[in-house]
Design a protein around this motif. Structure first.
Motif, short mmCIF file in Angstrom:
data_model
loop_
_atom_site.label_atom_id
_atom_site.label_comp_id
_atom_site.label_asym_id
_atom_site.label_seq_id
_atom_site.Cartn_x
_atom_site.Cartn_y
_atom_site.Cartn_z
N GLY A 156 31.14 42.92 44.74
CA GLY A 156 30.68 44.26 44.63
C GLY A 156 31.44 45.22 45.30
O GLY A 156 32.53 45.71 45.25
N LEU A 178 27.07 39.19 32.72
CA LEU A 178 28.08 38.57 33.21
C LEU A 178 28.43 37.38 32.56
O LEU A 178 29.61 36.96 32.45
CB LEU A 178 27.88 38.36 34.86
N SER A 185 33.65 42.93 35.22
CA SER A 185 32.83 42.14 36.32
C SER A 185 31.93 43.28 37.28
O SER A 185 31.02 43.28 37.60
CB SER A 185 33.45 41.29 37.16
N SER A 196 28.04 44.01 37.48
CA SER A 196 27.41 44.30 38.65
C SER A 196 26.51 45.38 38.83
O SER A 196 25.69 45.60 39.67
CB SER A 196 28.55 43.91 39.88
N TYR A 242 32.27 40.01 40.87
CA TYR A 242 30.76 40.13 40.78
C TYR A 242 29.98 40.33 42.07
O TYR A 242 29.25 41.17 42.34
CB TYR A 242 30.10 39.35 39.60
N TYR A 243 30.10 39.19 42.73
CA TYR A 243 29.50 38.91 44.05
C TYR A 243 30.14 39.61 45.07
O TYR A 243 29.21 39.97 46.04
CB TYR A 243 29.44 37.41 44.35
#
Length: 207
Positions: A165, A56, A46, A50, A162-163
């Motif tokens: 980061g 993803l 992930s 990113s 992923y979000y």
């Protein structure tokens, strides 16, 4: 070393060389019962996604397919091989009697519906399919809860990472706690549901 560097250092060489095949192979074998770092692989993949080096959606799809397939292979091993096969060969791949007994005790205590929550619990996650198969759980029932559990687990360790980061170092402990809270909530709900179900059956039988 930051949390991001730690996870990338562990797994990125495999991701660079084998790509999605590395994700699939490691998660498949972990779900079959081998003591491999499935969460670490998903976190690393992930993070790589990113950075724009992987897709993803492909990471999610690969992780989900490998997890569901691996658990079902484990289920087949448990169903057709049972404890005899596990006792004979399990120690060679890290499945000790102690680990097996702990997973069986958990399964026996809370019921087969907890296949869903088992995805978030170390050791039980790896032996989940094997225990369900050897315990005689119906395959369709196992598949339903397994698919739901795999979807939740893969989503937590892909979309969440992923979000987040660059904030991973701060957020990772909270994500881990969130996974435990989610597992606990699922356990509580399923135990409550099982109790109500048994009470309803007892009431019907007493009429």
């Amino acid at each position: 070393m930051t949390a991001i560097d730690h996870y990338l250092l562990l797994v990125q060489p495999y991701l660079d060389q084998y790509g999605y095949a590395a994700i699939f192979a490691i998660l498949l074998m972990e779900s079959m019962g081998l003591p491999l770092p499935g969460e670490t692989v998903l976190i690393s993949a992930s993070l790589v996604a990113s950075q724009g080096k992987m897709s993803l959606p492909f990471v999610i799809a690969t992780g989900w397919c490998a997890t569901v397939l691996g658990d079902n292979i484990g289920f087949a091993i448990g169903r057709f091989g049972g404890r005899r096969l596990i006792g004979r060969y399990g120690s060679r791949v890290g499945i000790t009697e102690q680990k097996l007994q702990r997973a069986e005790d958990f399964f026996a205590r809370y019921g087969p519906e907890l296949v869903l929550a088992a995805r978030f619990i170390v050791v039980v996650r790896q032996l989940n399919g094997i225990i369900a198969g050897s315990a005689g759980m119906r395959w369709r029932q196992f598949l339903l809860y397994n698919v739901i559990g795999a979807t939740l687990w893969v989503s937590v360790w892909t979309l969440g990472i992923y979000y987040i980061g660059s904030h991973l170092a701060v957020a990772l402990p909270w994500i881990q706690r969130g996974g435990y809270v989610l597992a606990a909530a699922i356990v509580i709900f399923l135990v409550y549901w099982c109790i109500r179900k048994r009470k309803a059956k007892h009431k019907e039988s007493s009429l």
